[in-house]
Design an enzyme around this catalytic site. Structure first.
Site: not given
Ligand code: KIV
Length: 278
Positions: A58-59, A127, A196
């Site tokens: 979700d980044s 996730k 993290e």
């Molecule tokens: O959304 C994402 O990119 C993440 C990573 C930072 C592990 O959850």
């Protein structure tokens, strides 16, 4: 694994990476490589390069849409990115983030959203951020036969609660809770856990205790694998330089140079040439 002419370790096993394979890698002491991707073209490149796991994170909210947090992402947007990545990937295990608000409420809604994401993207795993607080949702999703990767430590969907992106679990109370949450996630059946931005020693302790693999970002070296946001490690974000980030390219400058050259060629009528014309 074997070494190519340039001395890079290359993947000789082209078989699809599964949750079972991740566990095997931990047992065999083979580190897990994981990167984010959000679109077909980049997913295709990193899958061909041999990455083990692709996270449709979700980044995307930050690096694709320019938002300051991950909170605005919707189930539909995650499905769009997940489908685009799945269209490209042949070998890597693809994990899709469940977005903020899609699983923190009741477990029935969580499992409904999880099934929708899995059906429409055909990804391999989901996730979710959190431990005890979201355990019922995770249990419901696992009961539907969907593999779940946990996420502890700094959880960007809770940024407004923390009010800072600083390292988490530096105090005993939070470190103890993190360890308990990791044990719980393993007990209820998660296939692995992202850790993290936590102290390396704590990440090492969690990793040594668990049978499921841990994948770190800013969690030191004593974990079973590493994950980075692809745009960050390729040097596309100039302003983001946390200590844990190693840059493997400087694409911001390379793209700028290429675009300037193109502008120059257009303005000077150098492009297109006769060979580039019909
Ligand atoms: O959304 C994402 O990119 C993440 C990573 C930072 C592990 O959850």
């Amino acid at each position: 694994m074997s070494e190519d002419k340039k001395g890079y370790l290359t993947i000789t096993n082209r078989k699809k990476v599964t949750t079972h394979r991740l566990r095997e890698m931990k047992q065999q002491g083979e580190k897990i490589s994981m990167l984010t991707a959000y679109d077909y073209s980049m997913a295709s490149v990193i899958d061909q390069a041999g990455i083990d796991v692709i996270l449709v994170g979700d980044s995307a909210s930050n690096v694709m849409a320019g938002n300051t947090t991950t909170l605005p992402m919707t189930v539909e947007q995650m499905i769009y990115h997940g489908k685009s990545v799945m269209n490209a990937v042949k070998r890597a295990m693809v994990v899709v983030d469940m977005p903020f608000g899609s699983y923190q409420g009741n477990p029935y809604e969580a499992v409904g959203n999880a099934v929708k994401i899995m059906k429409e993207t055909q990804a391999d795993c989901l996730k979710l951020e959190g431990g005890k607080e979201v355990a019922e949702s995770i249990r419901a999703i696992l009961n539907a036969g969907i593999p779940v990767m946990g996420h502890l430590g700094l959880m960007p969907q809770s940024i407004n609660k923390y009010g800072t992106y600083a390292v988490r679990a530096t105090e005993d109370e939070e470190a103890t809770k993190l360890l308990e949450d990791a044990r719980l996630l393993q007990k209820i059946g998660c296939c692995s856990i992202v850790l993290e931005k936590i102290p390396a020693e704590l990440a090492g302790k969690v990793t040594a205790e668990l049978d499921i693999p841990t994948i770190g970002i800013g969690a030191g070296a004593q974990v079973d694998g590493q994950v980075l946001v692809m745009h960050d490690m390729l040097g596309l974000n100039k302003g983001f330089s946390p200590r844990f980030l190693r840059r493997y390219a400087n694409l911001y400058d390379e793209i700028t140079t290429a675009v300037r050259q193109y502008i120059n060629d257009v303005k000077s009528s150098d492009f297109p040439s006769e060979e580039e014309s019909y």
